[in-house]
Design an enzyme around this catalytic site. Structure first.
Site, PDB file in Angstrom:
ATOM      1  CG  HIS A 480      -1.799   0.757   0.776  1.00 21.32           C
ATOM      2  ND1 HIS A 480      -1.599   2.729   2.197  1.00 21.32           N
ATOM      3  CD2 HIS A 480      -3.195   1.108   0.764  1.00 21.32           C
ATOM      4  CE1 HIS A 480      -2.593   3.137   1.852  1.00 21.32           C
ATOM      5  NE2 HIS A 480      -3.000   2.510   1.237  1.00 21.32           N
ATOM      6  NE  ARG A 570      14.629   7.076 -31.856  1.00 25.42           N
ATOM      7  CZ  ARG A 570      14.727   7.976 -31.211  1.00 25.42           C
ATOM      8  NH1 ARG A 570      13.905   8.038 -30.163  1.00 25.42           N
ATOM      9  NH2 ARG A 570      15.874   8.983 -30.887  1.00 25.42           N
ATOM     10  CD  GLU A 736      19.942  10.519 -41.148  1.00 23.66           C
ATOM     11  OE1 GLU A 736      20.057   9.519 -40.236  1.00 23.66           O
ATOM     12  OE2 GLU A 736      18.988   9.834 -41.723  1.00 23.66           O
ATOM     13  N   GLY A 757      20.649  14.407 -38.421  1.00 22.92           N
ATOM     14  CA  GLY A 757      20.475  13.483 -37.398  1.00 22.92           C
ATOM     15  C   GLY A 757      21.653  13.427 -36.911  1.00 22.92           C
ATOM     16  CG  ASN A 759      23.051  10.610 -32.400  1.00 25.45           C
ATOM     17  OD1 ASN A 759      23.275  11.779 -32.630  1.00 25.45           O
ATOM     18  ND2 ASN A 759      22.369   9.485 -32.300  1.00 25.45           N
ATOM     19  CG  ASP A 760      23.029   7.571 -38.558  1.00 17.41           C
ATOM     20  OD1 ASP A 760      23.973   7.293 -38.652  1.00 17.41           O
ATOM     21  OD2 ASP A 760      21.954   7.463 -38.730  1.00 17.41           O
ATOM     22  CB  CYS A 807      15.276  14.961 -34.384  1.00 15.76           C
ATOM     23  SG  CYS A 807      16.164  14.142 -36.181  1.00 15.76           S
TER      24      CYS A 807
END
Length: 847
Positions: A480, A570, A736, A757, A759-760, A807
């Site tokens: 609880h 995504r 990207e 993008g 990262n890429d 993004c």
């Protein structure tokens, strides 16, 4: 702090708080509690909630993450599952379990919202009506609370105390359906008969269904009925083959017997029946009543008997999957049952209320005489102990209370309730005997060693139903204090051994739940910082701050964030967790190997058109995100799985090549127009069309990932526009790849804008594989070469008056990247949910 904690326990929530202690050992003293204090007590229940709501923190000495062993069975919307499997899967797929509504005393299906595992000592308990039963057990921590009644009030009591005080626990007598599915009742009869006394053979090349019966006079009509229904359902015959003789030995005596095989050679039908058997519990959960009646009737006619001495129906079987389905059928029809077994053979006894089933049987007939002593019982002392002088019908009821006996529910209805007509107790008892509940006895069999144990948290009602080793359902609770503190957002530490001895009213302490599952209590008020944001005071920024969303449920949890839209939604999570099947496998379904078909059928049994399953599931997930952030723009990126990720889907190995470096392989736009994937991509587009046109979520727009050349872009846009003719649909492209920037003028003639993008882009600008750990130190988005690329593409998009956003991960990790982007005039920055507020404040400061 460098100080050592004075106490430790199990953390609920991840916050830090500090304040003065108020020790309260008795609920009668809760009026002494002052707002803003930290409550310290042994254990809480609903009576404590008024002060829990105004507490700054909560510490309980007992309770906490009480648990069951991993082999405990729980009925879910996906059929029976082990609790350890639910704990592993609840955050990846929606799992609902049975839960008791404490107000109506009716069962409901509620979502599992949390799960955990730990090591703990357990006890083995046996559940039965008489306390003499054996081998119907659960293994549970002794402090786990079970639901029961105390003077007709629903309460939760630790199982060890229930055993010590000789109390009874709650079971269920009726099961609500999960959903409604149209099914031919004749199919129910055939499945019951075939599965009880038949065999399915299935190999890669052959399939066969075998129905085995002894052609005695009393069975001829039954056999004829099964064969007739089989032909009507499937258009093929169960052909009679020659009678076979066999010799066996029972209890030292040689036994001769014979039986006839009725066979249907069909790989498709053998595969279909295998799937029915595998999903039988799920089928019964949503089947109409007549289907369930026929299913039980088929099983009884196949290998059941009626006892004129005990007035019971006995069904003998060996398959546990079939046992589960038969038990669920009894619960759906409110038929009391019990299970016994001898080695590998189960005996399911129907105890009462089975007369309607016998209207559907052909071979087995009998009368349903109500058991003399009843079949649905309640603990007399727990229901009537405080009012026994009012309800002692003809002086006969008091002995039930004094001797702590179970009393038949029908006796309560017929004799006791009329005696207190118009009273509160009358209404309480009426509600109780008309509920989905009954009561059973429980005894402790033995203490067991420390082992891995599991628990789940269920939404709203905070209780759930577990099943014993012989499938007796039992209603159990959650901790609880843990539940309420989580709902109220109040830090709590439960299971703190020695808390009442060590802590005194007026002590100043700090609760720290920020470091994982273990909560720590420090002496004194330690310095820490809490930052609160009032939504009405959030500053407006010229740069639009968006949020990245991975899974649909995350959108429903983060809808309140003060963002201007979703910069990246995504599809991959929906495909991997909800759909689970390679789209080409659904398109190519008729030509697949049987083992792949079986896996697909388990997930898509309600879909004749397998492609529609993909479209519907994808659309549902996207719609959740679109609706959560309506009317703001939601940018949905088409699937960007690499080949190795696609191979993990059901059927994926058939369609995906093995690549040395999938990161720069067949991914993104290059898949969408390729003959080997174009139809699969079209399913994604149809899902978007459904979201925008049928669900009216026009705020959902799309984005094409990893588009290497303008020609690829034109091919993909052509496919999209051929399916969705709406000129208002915006189509963006991920920026990207260096070519996206070097040829930005051409890409911007095709697309409505770009989203970076990072990262890429970083890996391709710097020539590294971001999955290569050896090179991870080089892949920094702040590298001057990467920043120069970002500056160039922002400039080109602004010149063309086209959308430009980001993004990728960089703005979430590096505030200096946010500053760089804003100073270069980017339109939007999309970040992870946990840094939205920081990014908004930073953007305002920079601007």
């Amino acid at each position: 702090t460098k100080a050592e904690p004075i106490l430790k326990g199990i953390a609920i929530g991840s916050q830090i708080t500090a304040g003065k202690v108020r020790v309260i050992k008795d609920v009668d003293k809760i009026n002494e509690f002052q707002s803003g204090e930290i409550l310290v007590t042994e254990m809480t229940d609903p009576d404590w909630e008024p002060i829990m709501k105004i507490a700054k923190g909560i510490i309980t000495e007992r309770g906490g993450r009480t648990c069951f062993t991993g082999d405990t069975k729980i009925l879910t919307n996906k059929g029976f599952m082990l609790i350890e499997d639910i704990v592993k899967k609840y955050d990846k797929e929606e799992i609902k379990v049975l839960s008791l509504n404490p107000r109506t005393l009716k069962l409901e299906w509620k979502k599992v919202v949390d799960g955990f595992e730990r090591n703990a000592k357990v006890i083995k308990i046996n559940v039965s009506q008489t306390r003499r039963g054996k081998d119907d057990f659960l293994r549970v921590t002794p402090d786990h609370k079970f639901l029961t009644f105390e003077n007709r009030k629903l309460v939760e009591i630790e199982i060890q105390k229930i055993i010590d005080d000789n109390l009874s626990i709650l079971s269920i007598k009726h099961l609500p359906s999960f959903s409604r599915t149209k099914l031919n009742p004749k199919l129910g009869y055939v499945l019951g008969a075939i599965f009880i006394d038949g065999y399915i053979y299935l190999s890669r090349t052959h399939g066969e269904v075998l129905f085995i019966q002894k052609e005695t006079v009393e069975k001829l009509e039954f056999i004829s009925k099964v064969r007739k229904y089989w032909f009507e359902l499937f258009g093929k015959e169960l052909k009679r083959y020659k009678e076979k003789f066999s010799i066996g030995c029972i209890r030292g005596r040689k036994i001769k017997g014979s039986a006839t095989d009725f066979r249907c050679y069909s790989k498709d039908l053998a595969s279909k029946l295998s799937i029915y058997l595998e999903n039988l519990d799920r089928i019964i959960l949503s089947a109409p009543k007549e289907f369930i009646l026929e299913f039980l009737a088929g099983a009884i006619d196949g290998d059941g008997t009626y006892s004129a001495q005990s007035y019971r129906v006995n069904i003998f079987l060996s398959k546990e999957k079939l046992l589960q389905a038969l038990i669920l059928s009894c619960l759906r029809l409110n038929i009391p049952f019990q299970v016994s077994n001898n080695r590998d053979i189960y005996n399911l006894q129907l105890l009462d209320n089975f007369e309607e089933v016998l209207n559907y049987t052909t071979r087995v007939k009998g009368k349903n005489y109500r058991p003399k002593f009843g079949s649905v019982f309640f603990n007399a002392k727990q229901l009537l102990g405080d009012i026994i002088d009012k309800v002692n019908y003809k002086g006969r009821i008091k002995s039930y209370v004094l001797n702590n006996l179970l009393i038949d529910g029908n006796k309560i209805s017929r004799y006791i309730i009329p005696m207190i007509k118009g009273s509160l107790e009358n209404h309480e008892l009426t509600k109780l005997v008309n509920s989905d509940l009954k009561m059973l006895r429980v005894k402790k069999e033995k203490d067991e060693e420390i082992t891995k144990v599991y628990n789940i948290t269920v939404a709203d009602n905070h209780n759930y139903v577990v099943f014993t080793s012989k499938y007796t359902p039992v209603v159990v609770g959650n901790c609880h204090a843990a539940i309420v503190s989580r709902e109220l957002g109040i830090p709590a530490i439960v299971g703190v051994s020695g808390a009442l001895e060590k802590l005194k009213t007026g002590d100043e302490i700090t609760i720290d739940n920020s470091q994982g599952l273990e909560g720590k209590i420090y002496q004194g008020i330690l310095d820490y910082e809490v930052i609160e944001h009032k939504l009405e005071e959030i500053p407006e920024t010229k740069t639009k701050i968006y949020v990245n969303i991975g899974e649909p449920d995350e959108a429903l949890e983060k809808w309140y964030l003060p963002v201007k839209g979703v910069g990246l939604a995504r599809e991959e999570f929906i495909i991997a967790s909800e759909i689970k099947i390679h789209p080409n496998a659904l398109i190519d379904y008729p030509n697949l190997p049987e083992e792949i078909k079986q896996k697909i059928d388990e997930l898509t049994q309600e879909y004749e058109d397998k492609k529609q399953y993909y479209i519907d599931k994808l659309a549902e997930g996207i719609a959740k995100i679109g609706a959560a952030f309506w009317p703001n723009e939601v940018i949905v990126r088409f699937s960007d799985f690499k080949t190795n990720e696609y191979r993990n889907l059901i059927g994926g190995e058939i369609y995906e090549p093995k690549e040395e470096n999938p990161m720069i392989g067949w991914r993104g736009a290059s898949r969408y127009y390729h003959p080997n994937f174009r139809q699969a991509f079209e399913l994604e587009v149809f899902a978007i069309k459904k979201v925008r046109e049928e669900m009216k979520l026009k705020n959902v727009v799309v984005m094409v990932p990893f588009c290497r050349t303008p020609q690829e872009g034109r091919e993909v846009v052509k496919i999209i526009r051929s399916i969705i003719q709406d000129p208002e649909l915006k189509i963006y492209v991920m920026c990207e790849i260096p070519s996206n920037i070097l040829l930005a003028d051409e890409f911007l003639e095709i697309f409505d804008g770009m989203s970076i993008g990072s990262n890429d882009l970083t890996q391709l600008v710097l020539g590294i594989d971001r999955d290569n750990e050896i090179l991870s130190g080089i892949g920094d988005e702040r590298n001057p070469a990467v920043l120069k690329m970002l500056e160039e593409v922002i400039k080109k998009c602004k010149e063309k008056n086209k959308y430009i956003g980001i993004c990728g991960q960089a703005p979430s990790d590096f505030p200096e990247v946010v500053e760089f982007l804003i100073k270069n005039g980017i339109y939007s920055i999309s970040v992870n949910p946990d840094v939205v507020m920081r990014t908004i404040e930073l953007a305002k400061e920079i601007e």
